[in-house]
Motif scaffolding. Structure first.
Motif, short mmCIF file in Angstrom:
data_model
loop_
_atom_site.label_atom_id
_atom_site.label_comp_id
_atom_site.label_asym_id
_atom_site.label_seq_id
_atom_site.Cartn_x
_atom_site.Cartn_y
_atom_site.Cartn_z
N TRP A 216 0.81 -1.31 -0.06
CA TRP A 216 -0.03 0.00 -0.06
C TRP A 216 0.81 1.20 0.05
O TRP A 216 1.98 1.28 0.29
CB TRP A 216 -1.07 0.00 1.18
CG TRP A 216 -0.40 0.09 2.60
CD1 TRP A 216 0.34 -0.92 3.37
CD2 TRP A 216 -0.02 1.32 3.26
NE1 TRP A 216 0.83 -0.28 4.40
CE2 TRP A 216 0.62 1.15 4.52
CE3 TRP A 216 -0.37 2.54 3.04
CZ2 TRP A 216 0.86 1.84 5.35
CZ3 TRP A 216 -0.18 3.64 4.12
CH2 TRP A 216 0.29 3.25 5.15
N CYS A 224 1.41 -4.60 3.57
CA CYS A 224 0.02 -4.83 4.39
C CYS A 224 0.56 -5.61 5.59
O CYS A 224 1.45 -6.22 5.40
CB CYS A 224 -0.99 -5.51 3.41
SG CYS A 224 -1.53 -4.32 2.23
N CYS A 228 -3.92 -9.14 7.81
CA CYS A 228 -4.89 -9.09 6.80
C CYS A 228 -5.23 -10.28 6.20
O CYS A 228 -4.18 -10.78 5.64
CB CYS A 228 -4.28 -7.98 5.73
SG CYS A 228 -4.16 -6.36 6.63
N THR A 231 -3.67 -10.91 2.81
CA THR A 231 -2.68 -9.79 2.89
C THR A 231 -2.84 -8.65 2.02
O THR A 231 -2.25 -7.90 1.26
CB THR A 231 -1.24 -10.28 2.34
OG1 THR A 231 -1.33 -10.76 0.99
CG2 THR A 231 -0.76 -11.29 3.36
N CYS A 233 -4.97 -4.83 1.63
CA CYS A 233 -4.81 -3.68 2.57
C CYS A 233 -5.39 -2.72 1.78
O CYS A 233 -5.36 -2.53 0.53
CB CYS A 233 -3.90 -3.62 3.37
SG CYS A 233 -2.24 -3.02 2.64
N GLY A 238 -3.31 1.48 4.44
CA GLY A 238 -2.76 0.33 4.74
C GLY A 238 -3.84 -0.53 5.48
O GLY A 238 -3.66 -1.58 5.97
N CYS A 240 -6.44 -2.69 6.61
CA CYS A 240 -6.95 -4.24 6.01
C CYS A 240 -8.28 -4.28 5.74
O CYS A 240 -9.28 -3.73 6.24
CB CYS A 240 -6.62 -5.46 7.00
SG CYS A 240 -5.05 -5.47 7.61
N LEU A 251 -5.70 -2.42 11.35
CA LEU A 251 -4.59 -3.02 10.68
C LEU A 251 -4.43 -4.71 11.22
O LEU A 251 -3.47 -5.25 11.03
CB LEU A 251 -3.15 -2.38 11.37
CG LEU A 251 -3.20 -0.79 10.84
CD1 LEU A 251 -1.87 -0.45 11.49
CD2 LEU A 251 -3.25 -0.78 9.20
#
Length: 683
Positions: A216, A224, A228, A231, A233, A238, A240, A251
């Motif tokens: 991101w 990320c 997440c 992964t 995001c 960033g 998630c 996050l």
């Protein structure tokens, strides 16, 4: 700048369809927010989304969303939705423009206007939110999401254009949709980050098509969070899009409660989204279930489907009564469903059986099973039998009570008293004078009194003059008086002038001879005396006289008077000498002369003064004659009420002859002029 969703090339789809309410309704231009004008995803789905395809990339400025909102139906299912954009519907490269953070019980606005300045072909509204309001319905099970979107409006321009009227960028490769600021450098070479999707970026190195999965930032330079899900995001910050199982937060940096079923929880709130482990409940599954018969309880409120033995209540957290038989009770309310231990009764078996029950044994409703002890009665043996009263039922009802029945506490005779008794307990005797019975409360005699008595208690004697008794209430002689009495109470005596009795009401009667008046209580005009049995003198004018002494009311008849005097003189001459005769004759003539003189004098005087309107009677002489002749034993100074003639004579300025006849003093008054009087010559 127009609503791109109104273009005929624009299409819409959704994750599922309920009741035929498809995604076409979100781009039909109808912004009404009732049920029939909105799309509706199917129930029992963990994810719900509605997506719009512009068929080509456009420069998006802002998005307006209309959600279902009817009077009784609030947009509670719209909580925590996300607005995302992408240039590929088949990839996971969705950029989040907006995330709603509304928590229960608040609800978001049903019309959302969201700024989302992106170049995109696809736009979607997505939700994994499980509304608590739906959890109580059998159609909406725990852990499912729903969307009911009525209209989506996407405002922007085609790529290469900007401003309200979508003006051309004039040779720029790209420009800001609002300010037309260029985002590239002329004749400069920039190497794009390997994390840029398709290795495409602008002159500043900003990735123009987005980031590859797991990165991101403007240049896709940041990784990320590993928590997440997949992964992926949000490129700008960033955040998630979703978290791996066991994590939550923007996050995905927070760990879900270990009591969450399968360690799954809501990304934003941390609430356990799929339920709790056995024995726990609550949003975070951090509350312990009560004494449930099984190890599970309701996820939200902890209520049990069934309770363990000796417990009851919604959460099975209350103890059954220790007096319940076998310590078992009904779960919903604690009722001792199997009955009570011996000696107790009631809903919770918390009341003791009456001590008056034989063997202290009663049913759950308190009824004594084996009957009552002596002098006690009732289903619960809680009152006296019909013939006893008092706190211990040791007092016997009065024998004067009808059926000897009384109130179990006060002893008040229930059906009244036998004849001859009164009071609450019928202990007092009625008056002996009552002919029948007496009033239960006051003792006053009912009905009539015996003849000769009256009063509330018939204890007063009627007047003995009453005939056949008297009125019970006031003692008046309503049935008449004995002979000779009258008046309402027969206390007045009829006049002696009545022939035979008188009327009770006013004493009027028929009069005896010599009496007159309404009640025959005065002498007639021609009679006098105490019993009105003496006739007035025949010499009295019209034969009338005063009732008390017989003196003539209207004077004497002169002719009769003189004739009588002459007759008397002749009788005297037979028994007297000639000298005596002459002397007597001389005296008679003198008196006759004076009488004539006096009459003339008075007539003239009255004429002048006009005071007298009647013939003036010579009362004095008439009375003098009566004295000498023996008709009445009176004197001239007798004064009878109503004898106005004496009063009229007294009004003259000088005394009359009649005023002076009574004695010598009167003649002296006449002789003030030194003239000799006839009285002197006679004596």
């Amino acid at each position: 700048m127009d609503n791109i969703c109104e273009r005929t090339t624009c299409t819409a789809t959704q994750s599922s369809v309920r009741f035929g309410l498809s995604a076409d309704k979100v781009i039909d231009g109808n912004i009404k927010q009732n049920y029939r004008n909105c799309s509706h995803t199917e129930m029992r789905k963990s994810v719900a989304w509605v997506m719009v395809d512009f068929q080509k990339a456009i420069k998006l400025k802002n998005v307006v969303i209309y959600y279902r909102n009817e009077g009784h139906w609030k947009p509670y299912r719209f909580r925590q939705y996300r607005l995302e954009v992408s240039n590929s519907s088949g990839t996971q490269q969705w950029i989040q423009c907006y995330k709603d953070n509304t928590d229960y019980p608040a609800v978001p606005s049903s019309i959302q206007n969201i700024s989302c300045e992106q170049i995109t072909r696809f736009l979607r509204v997505i939700s994994t939110y499980d509304a608590p309001e739906d959890d109580g319905s059998p159609d909406y099970l725990v852990g499912y999401a729903l969307l009911e979107i009525c209209e989506i409006q996407a405002y922007g321009c085609n790529v290469g254009f900007y401003g309200p009227n979508c003006t051309s960028c004039e040779g720029c490769e790209n420009c800001d949709i609002v300010l037309m600021s260029t985002i590239y450098r002329l004749k400069s070479i920039v190497t794009c980050s390997p994390n840029c999707e398709n290795l495409q970026c602008n002159g500043n190195g900003h990735c123009t098509r987005g980031c590859n999965q797991g990165y991101w930032g403007d240049k896709c330079q940041n990784n990320c969070s590993s928590s997440c899900s997949t992964t992926v995001c949000n490129r700008p910050n960033g955040i998630c899009n979703s978290c791996s199982d066991g994590y939550f937060g923007e996050l995905c940096e927070n760990i879900c409660s270990l009591k969450c079923l399968r360690l799954k929880c809501n990304k934003d709130t941390g609430y356990c989204s799929t339920g709790c482990a056995p024995g726990y409940y609550g949003n975070y599954c951090n509350s312990t279930c009560g004494n449930c018969n099984t190890t599970t309880c309701d996820r939200l409120n902890g209520s049990c489907k069934d309770c363990s033995s000796s417990y009851y209540g919604v959460k099975c957290d209350q103890n059954c009564s220790k007096n319940c038989l076998n310590l078992e009770c009904r779960q919903i309310d604690g009722y001792c469903s199997n009955g009570c231990k011996n000696g107790f009764f009631g809903f919770f078996c918390n009341m003791q059986c009456s001590g008056k029950c034989i063997q202290n044994n009663c049913s759950q409703n308190g009824t004594c099973v084996n009957g009552c002890k002596t002098h006690w009665s009732g289903k619960r043996c809680d009152r006296c039998d019909f013939s006893h009263y008092g706190s211990e039922c040791s007092k016997e009802c009065s024998v004067n009570c009808i059926k000897q029945t009384c109130h179990n506490i006060t002893g008040f005779c229930t059906y009244g008293c036998y004849n001859g008794f009164y009071s609450e307990n019928c202990e007092k005797k009625c008056s002996a004078s009552c002919l029948s019975n007496c009033n239960r409360h006051s003792g006053e005699c009912d009905g009539k009194c015996p003849v000769g008595k009256f009063g509330n208690y018939c204890d007063k004697m009627c007047n003995q003059n009453c005939k056949y008794g008297c009125n019970k209430n006031n003692g008046l002689c309503d049935f008449g008086c004995i002979d000779g009495k009258f008046g309402p109470d027969c206390l007045q005596t009829c006049s002696i002038g009545c022939i035979s009795g008188c009327r009770q009401i006013d004493g009027s009667c028929t009069c005896e001879a010599g009496w007159q008046g309404h009640q025959c209580d005065e002498c007639s005009q021609t009679h006098y005396g105490q019993r009105c049995d003496q006739l007035c003198s025949p010499i009295c004018l019209n034969g009338t006289c005063f009732s008390n002494n017989g003196s003539c009311k209207e004077g004497c008849n002169i002719n009769l008077y003189n004739a009588k005097r002459i007759q008397d003189m002749n009788q005297i001459s037979k028994s007297c000498s000639s000298k005596d005769i002459y002397s007597a004759l001389y005296g008679v003539l003198t008196i006759l002369f004076l009488s004539i003189f006096l009459n003339i004098f008075l007539i003239v005087r009255n004429f002048k003064k006009s005071l007298l309107k009647k013939q003036t009677p010579i009362i004095g002489i008439c009375k003098s004659y009566q004295n000498s002749a023996g008709y009445a034993n009176t004197t001239l100074d007798d004064k009878e009420e109503g004898n106005i003639y004496y009063q009229e004579l007294g009004e003259f300025s000088q005394p009359s002859f009649g005023d002076s006849i009574e004695g010598k003093a009167g003649y002296e008054e006449l002789n003030k002029n030194n003239q000799p009087s006839d009285y002197d010559e006679l004596h």
